[in-house]
Write a protein that holds these residues in place. Structure first.
Motif, PDB file in Angstrom:
ATOM      1  N   PHE A 173      -3.572   6.045  -0.470  1.00  0.00           N
ATOM      2  CA  PHE A 173      -3.221   6.699  -1.736  1.00  0.00           C
ATOM      3  C   PHE A 173      -3.430   5.747  -2.909  1.00  0.00           C
ATOM      4  O   PHE A 173      -3.927   6.126  -3.956  1.00  0.00           O
ATOM      5  CB  PHE A 173      -1.758   7.155  -1.686  1.00  0.00           C
ATOM      6  N   GLY A 174      -3.001   4.498  -2.762  1.00  0.00           N
ATOM      7  CA  GLY A 174      -3.085   3.498  -3.823  1.00  0.00           C
ATOM      8  C   GLY A 174      -2.190   2.329  -3.491  1.00  0.00           C
ATOM      9  O   GLY A 174      -1.888   2.073  -2.323  1.00  0.00           O
ATOM     10  N   ASP A 175      -1.731   1.614  -4.507  1.00  0.00           N
ATOM     11  CA  ASP A 175      -0.895   0.431  -4.310  1.00  0.00           C
ATOM     12  C   ASP A 175       0.327   0.472  -5.211  1.00  0.00           C
ATOM     13  O   ASP A 175       0.288   1.022  -6.320  1.00  0.00           O
ATOM     14  CB  ASP A 175      -1.674  -0.855  -4.626  1.00  0.00           C
ATOM     15  N   LEU A 176       1.417  -0.140  -4.743  1.00  0.00           N
ATOM     16  CA  LEU A 176       2.567  -0.394  -5.596  1.00  0.00           C
ATOM     17  C   LEU A 176       2.227  -1.513  -6.574  1.00  0.00           C
ATOM     18  O   LEU A 176       1.337  -2.331  -6.326  1.00  0.00           O
ATOM     19  CB  LEU A 176       3.779  -0.788  -4.752  1.00  0.00           C
ATOM     20  N   THR A 189       0.813  -1.206   0.000  1.00  0.00           N
ATOM     21  CA  THR A 189       0.000   0.000   0.000  1.00  0.00           C
ATOM     22  C   THR A 189       0.849   1.260   0.000  1.00  0.00           C
ATOM     23  O   THR A 189       1.993   1.277   0.445  1.00  0.00           O
ATOM     24  CB  THR A 189      -0.939   0.036   1.215  1.00  0.00           C
ATOM     25  N   ILE A 190       0.254   2.339  -0.500  1.00  0.00           N
ATOM     26  CA  ILE A 190       0.816   3.690  -0.449  1.00  0.00           C
ATOM     27  C   ILE A 190      -0.174   4.547   0.337  1.00  0.00           C
ATOM     28  O   ILE A 190      -1.388   4.461   0.111  1.00  0.00           O
ATOM     29  CB  ILE A 190       0.995   4.282  -1.859  1.00  0.00           C
ATOM     30  N   GLU A 191       0.314   5.350   1.269  1.00  0.00           N
ATOM     31  CA  GLU A 191      -0.562   6.282   1.956  1.00  0.00           C
ATOM     32  C   GLU A 191       0.130   7.626   2.126  1.00  0.00           C
ATOM     33  O   GLU A 191       1.336   7.752   1.903  1.00  0.00           O
ATOM     34  CB  GLU A 191      -1.054   5.717   3.277  1.00  0.00           C
ATOM     35  N   PHE A 192      -0.657   8.635   2.513  1.00  0.00           N
ATOM     36  CA  PHE A 192      -0.108   9.982   2.584  1.00  0.00           C
ATOM     37  C   PHE A 192      -0.668  10.737   3.768  1.00  0.00           C
ATOM     38  O   PHE A 192      -1.728  10.402   4.320  1.00  0.00           O
ATOM     39  CB  PHE A 192      -0.386  10.756   1.299  1.00  0.00           C
ATOM     40  N   VAL A 193       0.067  11.777   4.154  1.00  0.00           N
ATOM     41  CA  VAL A 193      -0.431  12.767   5.103  1.00  0.00           C
ATOM     42  C   VAL A 193      -0.255  14.143   4.482  1.00  0.00           C
ATOM     43  O   VAL A 193       0.611  14.351   3.622  1.00  0.00           O
ATOM     44  CB  VAL A 193       0.302  12.708   6.460  1.00  0.00           C
ATOM     45  N   ILE A 250      11.554   0.228 -10.930  1.00  0.00           N
ATOM     46  CA  ILE A 250      11.351   1.630 -10.587  1.00  0.00           C
ATOM     47  C   ILE A 250       9.904   1.960 -10.955  1.00  0.00           C
ATOM     48  O   ILE A 250       9.470   1.693 -12.077  1.00  0.00           O
ATOM     49  CB  ILE A 250      12.303   2.562 -11.338  1.00  0.00           C
ATOM     50  N   GLN A 251       9.141   2.483 -10.007  1.00  0.00           N
ATOM     51  CA  GLN A 251       7.737   2.812 -10.260  1.00  0.00           C
ATOM     52  C   GLN A 251       7.465   4.245  -9.821  1.00  0.00           C
ATOM     53  O   GLN A 251       8.212   4.808  -9.018  1.00  0.00           O
ATOM     54  CB  GLN A 251       6.804   1.829  -9.557  1.00  0.00           C
ATOM     55  N   ASN A 294      -2.759   4.089  -8.161  1.00  0.00           N
ATOM     56  CA  ASN A 294      -1.719   3.080  -8.081  1.00  0.00           C
ATOM     57  C   ASN A 294      -0.452   3.524  -8.797  1.00  0.00           C
ATOM     58  O   ASN A 294      -0.492   4.357  -9.709  1.00  0.00           O
ATOM     59  CB  ASN A 294      -2.213   1.767  -8.694  1.00  0.00           C
ATOM     60  N   ALA A 295       0.677   2.968  -8.374  1.00  0.00           N
ATOM     61  CA  ALA A 295       1.951   3.254  -9.024  1.00  0.00           C
ATOM     62  C   ALA A 295       1.968   2.701 -10.444  1.00  0.00           C
ATOM     63  O   ALA A 295       1.240   1.757 -10.781  1.00  0.00           O
ATOM     64  CB  ALA A 295       3.093   2.661  -8.214  1.00  0.00           C
ATOM     65  N   ILE A 296       2.818   3.288 -11.284  1.00  0.00           N
ATOM     66  CA  ILE A 296       2.967   2.926 -12.700  1.00  0.00           C
ATOM     67  C   ILE A 296       4.433   2.623 -12.959  1.00  0.00           C
ATOM     68  O   ILE A 296       5.330   3.223 -12.358  1.00  0.00           O
ATOM     69  CB  ILE A 296       2.488   4.095 -13.594  1.00  0.00           C
TER      70      ILE A 296
END
Length: 281
Positions: A160-163, A144-148, A197-198, A207-209
């Motif tokens: 935020f999304g996912d790797l 997972t990706i998250e943010f503050v 590398i994403q 999600n990451a690309i």
């Protein structure tokens, strides 16, 4: 990294080998750094069997030894570190079990860290990056990706999304003000090192690309940037700790290229920062 006090520096716009900068106040490894345009502040770490809450800092323009800054709210290692020109965020980590603690500091003012809020779950070994408004943390014990929002103390992290590579522990994170990169890492539970590398667009959850590939499979490396070029290196390959430095142009998808070498092979989640990263106004 590697239980060493050594601090090295590079000039990001000029390819070449690193040079000696000075020494940290501690030889603890698996630390995390945040930076303004003038100061880098590094926190936490591990030296068996002890975890530390030590925070120290350097003035980036002056080669010299680090100075004591203060303490984290919790001693821990494998922390995520990101921030903007005024505030640094330290996310998660292991103490020894993983924690959902998020601390913050005011970079210009030495003192102890304060509680910021909580991550959505306990995590450690994340990649970290920032725009001037958001700090983003990805990977670790999950994909997972998250943010503050850096200015919003008291607001917990949000999804935020996912790797794209599944559970990715110890990737390197770095960014311009708009685009964030997660570089290499280790796939769990297999322990397979990655060359992926994403990227993400920091202002737009998703999600990451795929961005490109590094030249080899690697985990536990450090990354920094000048908002145009991201330089990353050190880390651990199948042959052990490595001293190679590589770079990519953040705005242009593509594979990593040779930059130079560190003074010595460095691993165990070495940390890197710069005076011109994407979190600065």
């Amino acid at each position: 990294g590697d239980a060493s006090k050594t601090i090295e520096f590079i000039n990001i716009q000029s390819m070449g080998n690193s040079q000696d900068f000075g020494d940290s106040t501690t030889d603890f490894k698996q630390r995390a750094s945040v930076a303004s345009s003038t100061r880098t502040v590094t926190a936490g770490g591990f030296s068996s069997p002890a975890f530390t809450n030590i925070i120290d800092f350097i003035t980036i323009a002056n080669t010299s030894n680090a100075t004591d800054f203060g303490d984290l709210t919790l001693a821990r290692r494998n922390i995520g570190g990101a921030g903007n020109s005024t505030r640094g965020i330290y996310y998660g980590g292991g103490s020894p079990g993983s924690t959902n603690t998020i601390d913050f500091i005011t970079i210009a003012t030495a003192g102890n860290a304060s509680d910021f809020a909580d991550a959505t779950a306990a995590d450690s070994g994340v990649g970290s990056l920032a725009s001037p408004t958001r700090a983003v943390f990805g990977g670790g014990l999950n994909n997972t990706i998250e943010f503050v929002t850096i200015a919003s103390q008291g607001t917990n992290a949000s999804d935020f999304g996912d790797l794209i590579s599944g559970t990715t522990e110890k990737p390197a994170g770095t960014s311009s003000s708009t685009r964030g990169l997660f570089i290499c890492g280790e796939s769990q539970p297999s322990g397979t090192r990655l060359n992926t590398i994403q990227f993400i667009t920091i202002a737009s959850e998703g999600n990451a690309i795929d961005f490109g590939d590094h030249t080899d499979l690697r985990r536990a490396l450090g990354a920094c940037n000048n908002s145009t070029r991201a330089v990353y290196g050190g880390g651990n390959t199948s042959s052990g700790s490595d001293n190679a430095l590589s770079f990519v142009t953040i705005a242009t998808q593509g594979n990593g290229q040779d930059f130079g070498d560190l003074l010595s092979a460095r691993s165990t989640a070495g940390t890197a920062s710069s005076d011109s990263h994407g979190g600065l106004e």
